[in-house]
Design a protein around this motif. Structure first.
Motif, PDB file in Angstrom:
ATOM      1  N   TYR A 121       0.862  -1.185   0.000  1.00  0.00           N
ATOM      2  CA  TYR A 121       0.000   0.000   0.000  1.00  0.00           C
ATOM      3  C   TYR A 121       0.898   1.235   0.000  1.00  0.00           C
ATOM      4  O   TYR A 121       1.037   1.945   0.993  1.00  0.00           O
ATOM      5  CB  TYR A 121      -0.940  -0.031   1.202  1.00  0.00           C
ATOM      6  CG  TYR A 121      -2.054  -1.038   1.035  1.00  0.00           C
ATOM      7  CD1 TYR A 121      -3.045  -0.838   0.066  1.00  0.00           C
ATOM      8  CD2 TYR A 121      -2.113  -2.188   1.810  1.00  0.00           C
ATOM      9  CE1 TYR A 121      -4.061  -1.762  -0.111  1.00  0.00           C
ATOM     10  CE2 TYR A 121      -3.133  -3.117   1.641  1.00  0.00           C
ATOM     11  CZ  TYR A 121      -4.099  -2.898   0.672  1.00  0.00           C
ATOM     12  OH  TYR A 121      -5.107  -3.810   0.494  1.00  0.00           O
ATOM     13  N   ARG A 124       0.319   5.037   1.392  1.00  0.00           N
ATOM     14  CA  ARG A 124       0.436   5.426   2.805  1.00  0.00           C
ATOM     15  C   ARG A 124       1.670   6.287   3.060  1.00  0.00           C
ATOM     16  O   ARG A 124       1.731   7.005   4.054  1.00  0.00           O
ATOM     17  CB  ARG A 124       0.505   4.188   3.695  1.00  0.00           C
ATOM     18  CG  ARG A 124      -0.823   3.487   3.905  1.00  0.00           C
ATOM     19  CD  ARG A 124      -0.798   2.777   5.233  1.00  0.00           C
ATOM     20  NE  ARG A 124      -2.006   1.997   5.482  1.00  0.00           N
ATOM     21  CZ  ARG A 124      -2.428   1.658   6.690  1.00  0.00           C
ATOM     22  NH1 ARG A 124      -1.748   2.046   7.761  1.00  0.00           N
ATOM     23  NH2 ARG A 124      -3.521   0.942   6.858  1.00  0.00           N
ATOM     24  N   ARG A 133      -2.963  12.136   8.124  1.00  0.00           N
ATOM     25  CA  ARG A 133      -2.628  11.382   9.335  1.00  0.00           C
ATOM     26  C   ARG A 133      -2.191  12.310  10.471  1.00  0.00           C
ATOM     27  O   ARG A 133      -2.642  12.170  11.615  1.00  0.00           O
ATOM     28  CB  ARG A 133      -1.517  10.391   8.999  1.00  0.00           C
ATOM     29  CG  ARG A 133      -1.137   9.450  10.126  1.00  0.00           C
ATOM     30  CD  ARG A 133      -0.016   8.521   9.688  1.00  0.00           C
ATOM     31  NE  ARG A 133      -0.417   7.713   8.544  1.00  0.00           N
ATOM     32  CZ  ARG A 133       0.320   7.564   7.439  1.00  0.00           C
ATOM     33  NH1 ARG A 133       1.488   8.165   7.321  1.00  0.00           N
ATOM     34  NH2 ARG A 133      -0.132   6.818   6.442  1.00  0.00           N
ATOM     35  N   ASP A 185      -7.979   1.076   2.084  1.00  0.00           N
ATOM     36  CA  ASP A 185      -6.909   1.040   3.071  1.00  0.00           C
ATOM     37  C   ASP A 185      -6.814   2.363   3.826  1.00  0.00           C
ATOM     38  O   ASP A 185      -6.654   2.380   5.054  1.00  0.00           O
ATOM     39  CB  ASP A 185      -5.584   0.724   2.384  1.00  0.00           C
ATOM     40  CG  ASP A 185      -4.414   0.714   3.348  1.00  0.00           C
ATOM     41  OD1 ASP A 185      -4.437  -0.116   4.289  1.00  0.00           O
ATOM     42  OD2 ASP A 185      -3.493   1.537   3.192  1.00  0.00           O
ATOM     43  N   HIS A 186      -6.919   3.487   3.117  1.00  0.00           N
ATOM     44  CA  HIS A 186      -6.887   4.787   3.796  1.00  0.00           C
ATOM     45  C   HIS A 186      -8.046   4.915   4.790  1.00  0.00           C
ATOM     46  O   HIS A 186      -7.866   5.396   5.914  1.00  0.00           O
ATOM     47  CB  HIS A 186      -6.984   5.925   2.781  1.00  0.00           C
ATOM     48  CG  HIS A 186      -5.809   6.012   1.856  1.00  0.00           C
ATOM     49  ND1 HIS A 186      -4.524   5.750   2.254  1.00  0.00           N
ATOM     50  CD2 HIS A 186      -5.745   6.343   0.539  1.00  0.00           C
ATOM     51  CE1 HIS A 186      -3.705   5.916   1.221  1.00  0.00           C
ATOM     52  NE2 HIS A 186      -4.420   6.264   0.178  1.00  0.00           N
ATOM     53  N   GLU A 189      -7.403   2.924   7.926  1.00  0.00           N
ATOM     54  CA  GLU A 189      -6.427   3.587   8.786  1.00  0.00           C
ATOM     55  C   GLU A 189      -7.048   4.765   9.536  1.00  0.00           C
ATOM     56  O   GLU A 189      -6.830   4.941  10.743  1.00  0.00           O
ATOM     57  CB  GLU A 189      -5.230   4.096   7.984  1.00  0.00           C
ATOM     58  CG  GLU A 189      -4.237   4.831   8.875  1.00  0.00           C
ATOM     59  CD  GLU A 189      -3.085   5.500   8.156  1.00  0.00           C
ATOM     60  OE1 GLU A 189      -2.271   6.140   8.858  1.00  0.00           O
ATOM     61  OE2 GLU A 189      -2.994   5.404   6.918  1.00  0.00           O
ATOM     62  N   VAL A 307       2.854  -0.495   7.438  1.00  0.00           N
ATOM     63  CA  VAL A 307       1.448  -0.832   7.155  1.00  0.00           C
ATOM     64  C   VAL A 307       1.077  -2.018   8.038  1.00  0.00           C
ATOM     65  O   VAL A 307       1.497  -3.154   7.780  1.00  0.00           O
ATOM     66  CB  VAL A 307       1.236  -1.190   5.675  1.00  0.00           C
ATOM     67  CG1 VAL A 307      -0.237  -1.520   5.412  1.00  0.00           C
ATOM     68  CG2 VAL A 307       1.706  -0.054   4.771  1.00  0.00           C
ATOM     69  N   ASP A 311      -4.460  -4.147   9.938  1.00  0.00           N
ATOM     70  CA  ASP A 311      -5.241  -3.349   8.986  1.00  0.00           C
ATOM     71  C   ASP A 311      -5.420  -4.102   7.674  1.00  0.00           C
ATOM     72  O   ASP A 311      -6.493  -4.069   7.056  1.00  0.00           O
ATOM     73  CB  ASP A 311      -4.555  -2.014   8.716  1.00  0.00           C
ATOM     74  CG  ASP A 311      -4.717  -1.013   9.847  1.00  0.00           C
ATOM     75  OD1 ASP A 311      -5.331  -1.362  10.873  1.00  0.00           O
ATOM     76  OD2 ASP A 311      -4.217   0.125   9.704  1.00  0.00           O
TER      77      ASP A 311
END
Length: 336
Positions: A121, A124, A133, A185-186, A189, A307, A311
């Motif tokens: 990923y 990220r 973030r 994925d974002h 997170e 990562v 997750d």
């Protein structure tokens, strides 16, 4: 210096090689293997990269510390199991596999072998993603209210019918597999665990697989998410996180533009307007170099890859639910 072998030399595999070869003090590629050897010989010659005839040959090579898998998704599980058994560290392109059960098996094998398992990923690592973030961590965005993502390309029309990417079994959930998993994925997170999903897929260009996907997500926190992804239209990327204290937005296909807008602190006295944007540009950031450098350093320093595997595994549970939601046209709960 970590000595790696690249497995799979399609467009993405070549991009991984060129991102670090001769440019990194942390990792270099010392061997390569691909199913279509003839198409890779010139590239490997230019990169001074030995091209070997089998994956097994790479796994048996004591001069190879790690494998980087840029191969069909359906092969990932068995390739990870074999690499772990050979004591090789593993970087695998997203998604890790095509369902949660096989992902669990791959992760368990790497854990028992004591090798690093990193999933690609790469987004990220981008400064724009880091911008969201950090503002979440600093409390500037407040609580996550909702997230909206669009990730589209025009690549579907150029995929040959006999290419593995055109096979329906390699692309469950339509464009989710090719591009949408990054946005998923974002969201995991930034908002945590997903409670349930709904999904609609469609086919707009000739081919064997659906090419366009829309997903609605409901998070355990109460936040919501919307992902639109397609490989059948113009190329675009945007990701907006709406928080209780402001919003943060990433835009442009290379993620280069970051915008933060704080929420107003007083009631409007006329037409509603927002406080001034805070905008930054991050052109030419090499996400592939960043992720492979992080992979090499996690091996060298014996530290977790940035990562988190938890997750990744939750993402595969969400992936399973999205595929089922597209098939059933129902809201599907995500398993724990």
């Amino acid at each position: 210096m970590i000595r790696a072998a690249i497995v799979g030399l399609g467009r993405w595999g070549r991009s991984l090689v060129t991102s670090v070869q001769g440019k990194s003090d942390d990792i270099r590629f010392v061997a390569a293997h691909t199913r279509t050897r003839a198409s890779a010989e010139d590239f490997c010659r230019d990169q001074q990269l030995p091209l070997v005839s089998s994956y097994e040959q790479i796994l048996a090579d004591p001069n190879v510390d790690a494998v980087v898998l840029a191969t069909p998704h359906s092969r990932h599980e068995q390739q990870i199991l074999a690499a772990a058994a050979a004591g090789k560290h593993i970087h695998v392109e997203k998604p890790i596999t095509l369902d949660r059960n096989s992902a669990d098996a791959a992760v368990d094998a790497a854990y028992k072998a004591g090798v690093t398992l990193a999933v690609g990923y790469c987004r990220r690592f981008h400064p724009s993603v880091v911008g969201i973030r950090s503002r979440l961590a600093d409390g500037l965005l407040g609580n996550v209210v909702s997230m909206v993502a669009q990730h589209t390309t025009s690549t579907g029309q150029f995929i040959a019918p006999d290419n593995w990417r055109a096979a329906p079994e390699e692309a469950p959930g339509g464009a989710l597999t090719a591009v949408g998993v990054h946005s998923l994925d974002h969201m995991i997170e930034f908002a945590g665990r997903v409670r349930d999903v709904r999904c609609v897929t469609a086919r707009h260009i000739p081919g064997h697989s659906d090419d366009t996907t829309t997903v609605m997500l409901h998070f355990e926190s109460g936040a919501t998410g919307l992902i639109f992804c397609s490989v059948a239209t113009g190329t675009n990327f945007s990701f907006t996180l709406y928080g209780s204290k402001g919003l943060a937005e990433i835009s442009k296909p290379n993620l280069q533009r970051f915008r933060f807008v704080p929420a107003s602190t007083q009631a409007p006295t006329g037409p509603i307007s927002a406080p001034p944007d805070q905008i930054s540009e991050h052109a030419d950031f090499d996400m592939l170099n960043a992720e492979l450098t992080a992979f090499a350093r996690s091996i060298r320093d014996k530290t977790p890859y940035p990562v988190p595997i938890d997750d990744v595994l939750h993402g595969m549970s969400v992936f399973d639910a999205i595929v089922e939601a597209a098939r059933s046209n129902k809201i599907v709960s995500v398993r724990g």
